[in-house]
Design a protein around this motif. Sequence first.
Motif, PDB file in Angstrom:
ATOM      1  N   GLY A   1      -3.436 -21.204  -2.678  1.00  0.00           N
ATOM      2  CA  GLY A   1      -4.670 -21.014  -1.929  1.00  0.00           C
ATOM      3  C   GLY A   1      -4.590 -19.902  -0.892  1.00  0.00           C
ATOM      4  N   LEU A   2      -3.630 -19.004  -1.034  1.00  0.00           N
ATOM      5  CA  LEU A   2      -3.500 -17.911  -0.077  1.00  0.00           C
ATOM      6  C   LEU A   2      -4.516 -16.816  -0.364  1.00  0.00           C
ATOM      7  N   ILE A   3      -5.043 -16.235   0.693  1.00  0.00           N
ATOM      8  CA  ILE A   3      -6.087 -15.221   0.628  1.00  0.00           C
ATOM      9  C   ILE A   3      -5.569 -13.958   1.294  1.00  0.00           C
ATOM     10  N   GLU A   4      -5.925 -12.804   0.721  1.00  0.00           N
ATOM     11  CA  GLU A   4      -5.577 -11.532   1.352  1.00  0.00           C
ATOM     12  C   GLU A   4      -6.856 -10.882   1.859  1.00  0.00           C
ATOM     13  N   PRO A   5      -6.948 -10.594   3.156  1.00  0.00           N
ATOM     14  CA  PRO A   5      -8.162  -9.957   3.673  1.00  0.00           C
ATOM     15  C   PRO A   5      -8.266  -8.512   3.184  1.00  0.00           C
ATOM     16  N   VAL A   6      -9.476  -8.012   3.138  1.00  0.00           N
ATOM     17  CA  VAL A   6      -9.701  -6.608   2.811  1.00  0.00           C
ATOM     18  C   VAL A   6      -9.340  -5.801   4.054  1.00  0.00           C
ATOM     19  N   ILE A   7      -8.476  -4.828   3.871  1.00  0.00           N
ATOM     20  CA  ILE A   7      -8.010  -4.022   4.993  1.00  0.00           C
ATOM     21  C   ILE A   7      -8.349  -2.562   4.732  1.00  0.00           C
ATOM     22  N   SER A   8      -8.840  -1.879   5.735  1.00  0.00           N
ATOM     23  CA  SER A   8      -9.159  -0.455   5.586  1.00  0.00           C
ATOM     24  C   SER A   8      -7.923   0.377   5.921  1.00  0.00           C
ATOM     25  N   GLY A   9      -7.965   1.619   5.546  1.00  0.00           N
ATOM     26  CA  GLY A   9      -6.842   2.516   5.818  1.00  0.00           C
ATOM     27  C   GLY A   9      -6.143   2.908   4.534  1.00  0.00           C
ATOM     28  N   ASN A  10      -4.878   3.268   4.644  1.00  0.00           N
ATOM     29  CA  ASN A  10      -4.118   3.709   3.482  1.00  0.00           C
ATOM     30  C   ASN A  10      -4.018   2.611   2.433  1.00  0.00           C
ATOM     31  N   LYS A  11      -4.184   3.009   1.171  1.00  0.00           N
ATOM     32  CA  LYS A  11      -4.075   2.050   0.071  1.00  0.00           C
ATOM     33  C   LYS A  11      -2.626   1.629  -0.142  1.00  0.00           C
ATOM     34  N   TYR A  12      -1.704   2.550   0.076  1.00  0.00           N
ATOM     35  CA  TYR A  12      -0.291   2.291  -0.171  1.00  0.00           C
ATOM     36  C   TYR A  12       0.459   2.163   1.148  1.00  0.00           C
ATOM     37  N   THR A  13       1.438   1.262   1.200  1.00  0.00           N
ATOM     38  CA  THR A  13       2.194   1.038   2.435  1.00  0.00           C
ATOM     39  C   THR A  13       3.638   1.517   2.332  1.00  0.00           C
ATOM     40  N   TRP A  14       4.031   2.004   1.157  1.00  0.00           N
ATOM     41  CA  TRP A  14       5.400   2.476   0.946  1.00  0.00           C
ATOM     42  C   TRP A  14       5.369   3.663  -0.002  1.00  0.00           C
ATOM     43  N   LYS A  15       6.258   4.621   0.226  1.00  0.00           N
ATOM     44  CA  LYS A  15       6.412   5.718  -0.721  1.00  0.00           C
ATOM     45  C   LYS A  15       7.886   6.028  -0.874  1.00  0.00           C
ATOM     46  N   SER A  16       8.228   6.518  -2.053  1.00  0.00           N
ATOM     47  CA  SER A  16       9.626   6.823  -2.344  1.00  0.00           C
ATOM     48  C   SER A  16      10.045   8.092  -1.611  1.00  0.00           C
ATOM     49  N   GLY A  17      11.319   8.414  -1.732  1.00  0.00           N
ATOM     50  CA  GLY A  17      11.850   9.625  -1.121  1.00  0.00           C
ATOM     51  C   GLY A  17      11.185  10.874  -1.692  1.00  0.00           C
ATOM     52  N   LEU A  18      11.586  12.012  -1.214  1.00  0.00           N
ATOM     53  CA  LEU A  18      10.958  13.275  -1.593  1.00  0.00           C
ATOM     54  C   LEU A  18      11.088  13.610  -3.075  1.00  0.00           C
ATOM     55  N   ALA A  19      12.139  13.170  -3.724  1.00  0.00           N
ATOM     56  CA  ALA A  19      12.383  13.540  -5.119  1.00  0.00           C
ATOM     57  C   ALA A  19      11.413  12.863  -6.086  1.00  0.00           C
TER      58      ALA A  19
ATOM     59  N   ASN B   1       7.607  10.733  -6.746  1.00  0.00           N
ATOM     60  CA  ASN B   1       6.265  10.562  -6.213  1.00  0.00           C
ATOM     61  C   ASN B   1       5.760   9.166  -6.593  1.00  0.00           C
ATOM     62  N   ILE B   2       6.287   8.155  -5.928  1.00  0.00           N
ATOM     63  CA  ILE B   2       5.904   6.772  -6.190  1.00  0.00           C
ATOM     64  C   ILE B   2       5.339   6.183  -4.900  1.00  0.00           C
ATOM     65  N   HIS B   3       4.183   5.560  -5.026  1.00  0.00           N
ATOM     66  CA  HIS B   3       3.529   4.915  -3.886  1.00  0.00           C
ATOM     67  C   HIS B   3       3.172   3.490  -4.287  1.00  0.00           C
ATOM     68  N   CYS B   4       3.369   2.539  -3.367  1.00  0.00           N
ATOM     69  CA  CYS B   4       3.071   1.133  -3.652  1.00  0.00           C
ATOM     70  C   CYS B   4       2.491   0.449  -2.422  1.00  0.00           C
ATOM     71  N   LYS B   5       1.762  -0.612  -2.672  1.00  0.00           N
ATOM     72  CA  LYS B   5       1.335  -1.498  -1.587  1.00  0.00           C
ATOM     73  C   LYS B   5       2.275  -2.693  -1.592  1.00  0.00           C
ATOM     74  N   LEU B   6       3.185  -2.733  -0.636  1.00  0.00           N
ATOM     75  CA  LEU B   6       4.162  -3.816  -0.549  1.00  0.00           C
ATOM     76  C   LEU B   6       3.937  -4.690   0.679  1.00  0.00           C
ATOM     77  N   ASP B   7       3.407  -4.097   1.733  1.00  0.00           N
ATOM     78  CA  ASP B   7       3.178  -4.824   2.985  1.00  0.00           C
ATOM     79  C   ASP B   7       1.776  -5.411   2.964  1.00  0.00           C
ATOM     80  N   ARG B   8       1.675  -6.661   3.367  1.00  0.00           N
ATOM     81  CA  ARG B   8       0.370  -7.310   3.322  1.00  0.00           C
ATOM     82  C   ARG B   8       0.314  -8.505   4.260  1.00  0.00           C
ATOM     83  N   ILE B   9      -0.889  -9.007   4.439  1.00  0.00           N
ATOM     84  CA  ILE B   9      -1.153 -10.212   5.222  1.00  0.00           C
ATOM     85  C   ILE B   9      -1.807 -11.215   4.283  1.00  0.00           C
TER      86      ILE B   9
END
Length: 85
Positions: free
Chosen positions: A50-68, A70-78
């Motif tokens: 029954g967990l809910i995630e609120p809609v949050i504005s701002g960047n879609k992704y919260t993590w990106k890989s090193g410079l070599a 180009n991977i972006h992910c949403k890993l951080d959440r409430i």
Amino acid sequence: KLKSLYSIYDFLWILLGDFNIVFHANEKFGGIKIPHNKLDRVNKFLLESGLIEPVISGNKYTWKSGLAKNIHCKLDRILYNKDFS
């Protein structure tokens, strides 16, 4: 482990931080695709607990890989349960 705790304790829940997994395929850009069975498992947990995630504005992704890479992910959440809202 969280699922077993949730069934025992019936009160306000709020979880926040780095979950180290995307919940939906569109939360990852670049790199190897996430297998559907992993996405299904995490979403089954959200539904059953029954967990809910609120809609949050701002960047879609919260993590990106090193410079070599180009991977972006949403890993951080409430996440919270219905008792919190």
